[in-house]
Design a protein around this motif. Structure first.
Motif, PDB file in Angstrom:
ATOM      1  N   GLY A 149       0.814  -1.213   0.000  1.00 54.33           N
ATOM      2  CA  GLY A 149       0.000   0.000   0.000  1.00 54.33           C
ATOM      3  C   GLY A 149       0.845   1.260   0.000  1.00 54.33           C
ATOM      4  N   VAL A 150       0.960   1.895  -1.134  1.00 59.19           N
ATOM      5  CA  VAL A 150       1.743   3.128  -1.265  1.00 59.19           C
ATOM      6  C   VAL A 150       0.783   4.308  -1.350  1.00 59.19           C
ATOM      7  N   PRO A 151       0.821   5.245  -0.401  1.00 55.94           N
ATOM      8  CA  PRO A 151      -0.071   6.409  -0.440  1.00 55.94           C
ATOM      9  C   PRO A 151       0.118   7.225  -1.716  1.00 55.94           C
ATOM     10  N   GLN A 152      -0.920   7.955  -2.096  1.00 58.77           N
ATOM     11  CA  GLN A 152      -0.864   8.728  -3.338  1.00 58.77           C
ATOM     12  C   GLN A 152       0.162   9.848  -3.291  1.00 58.77           C
ATOM     13  N   THR A 153       0.544  10.271  -2.084  1.00 62.42           N
ATOM     14  CA  THR A 153       1.530  11.345  -1.965  1.00 62.42           C
ATOM     15  C   THR A 153       2.956  10.842  -2.173  1.00 62.42           C
ATOM     16  N   LEU A 154       3.127   9.520  -2.315  1.00 64.66           N
ATOM     17  CA  LEU A 154       4.436   8.941  -2.562  1.00 64.66           C
ATOM     18  C   LEU A 154       4.464   8.336  -3.971  1.00 64.66           C
ATOM     19  N   THR A 155       5.668   8.133  -4.485  1.00 64.82           N
ATOM     20  CA  THR A 155       5.829   7.468  -5.777  1.00 64.82           C
ATOM     21  C   THR A 155       6.601   6.171  -5.581  1.00 64.82           C
ATOM     22  N   TRP A 156       6.337   5.197  -6.457  1.00 65.36           N
ATOM     23  CA  TRP A 156       7.058   3.922  -6.437  1.00 65.36           C
ATOM     24  C   TRP A 156       7.470   3.587  -7.862  1.00 65.36           C
TER      25      TRP A 156
END
Length: 294
Positions: A149-156
């Motif tokens: 689960g990566v929050p929308q404020t972060l990038t992966w």
């Protein structure tokens, strides 16, 4: 609240007393007291236990201290970037316990040559904790698997995309992947990570029933058991030794299953160039399965 107050707070924490901190920040002890009083007025709570001598930071003070260090570090980085100075400071890196973590030390060594004034600090933990630390600013980036689960404020973005293989002792040469998994004792990867779920899901989809002989929570230990001849397992290709004791492998999945490891970071950072270089170095170290940034 300004950076002078935050520097004073950090100085008190590092030097133990208001008077020693005053020497560090080139102020009088009374000026240090005034700065701290103004800071407490602004945040609305006391920051020190004043019944003790010398006063010590209370819980709220310790919380603000951590934030103050992050803010001051970011200010220094931004000022350096604007002034065109060499990149300095500390790159705080988080990483999950994965077979791909072996790429990281080699990438860091390579970066040291290009960024000699940067310190690298590595933290190993669970994906969820590392992502929370990136979100809170305690880490600059984290190396985690896909499907977390990566929050929308972060990038992966992935730096590694590699196949999964069925690995078996050398006497299994000539067997298909299905035969290895059904005819040999099976070493199951049992861990609360995306890779374990990916493997179990594909086994169920292919309707492969295994005879489990062990449940092991690290890929390295799985490979050691295969080398010893205990049975077969499913592991990332990168974990299979390329020299030493021979292991027979077959592609796993129909079509073959791949797993991805990547870097999660905040969308904007003063260390973006440094993190980009780290990503591309990791991709290079990953060999044919590396995924560099465009």
């Amino acid at each position: 609240m300004d950076t002078r107050q935050l520097k004073t707070l950090v100085a008190i924490a590092e030097h133990g007393t208001f008077s020693r901190a005053a020497e560090r920040v080139l102020l009088t002890p009374s000026a240090v007291s005034q700065q701290i009083h103004a800071l407490e007025q602004e945040v609305g709570v006391p920051l020190f236990n004043r019944e003790k001598r010398p006063p010590t930071l209370n819980l709220q003070g310790l919380q603000l201290l951590e934030t103050a260090k992050q803010i001051l570090g970011l200010v220094d980085e931004v000022k350096g970037a604007i002034e065109g100075k060499r990149t300095t400071g500390t790159l705080n890196i988080g990483a999950v316990r994965t077979s791909a973590i072996g790429l990281l030390p080699r990438a860091i060594v390579g970066l040291r040559e290009e960024y000699p004034e940067v310190r690298f600090k590595l933290h190993v933990g669970l994906s969820s904790t590392l992502i929370s630390d990136v979100l809170a600013g305690r880490l600059d980036l984290a190396i985690v698997a896909e499907h977390v689960g990566v929050p929308q404020t972060l990038t992966w973005a992935p730096f590694l995309r590699e196949p999964l293989v069925v690995a078996a002792p050398s006497h299994a040469r000539g067997m298909t992947a299905r035969e290895m998994l059904t005819d040999l004792p099976y070493l199951r990867f049992r861990s609360n990570v995306p890779l374990a779920n990916l493997i179990d899901t594909e086994l169920a989809r292919l309707n492969i029933v295994t005879e489990d002989i062990a449940e092991i929570d690290t890929v390295a230990a799985l490979v050691e058991c295969v080398v010893a001849g205990l049975g077969a397992s499913i592991v990332p290709d990168i974990a299979v030794p390329k020299d030493g004791p021979e292991i027979v492998t077959q592609p796993f999945g129909t079509p073959q299953i791949f797993r991805q490891i990547g870097i999660v970071q905040r969308a904007s950072s003063a260390k973006s160039e440094l993190m980009r270089d780290l990503h591309n170095l990791l991709a290079v170290k990953a060999g044919p399965f590396g995924v560099p940034l465009a």
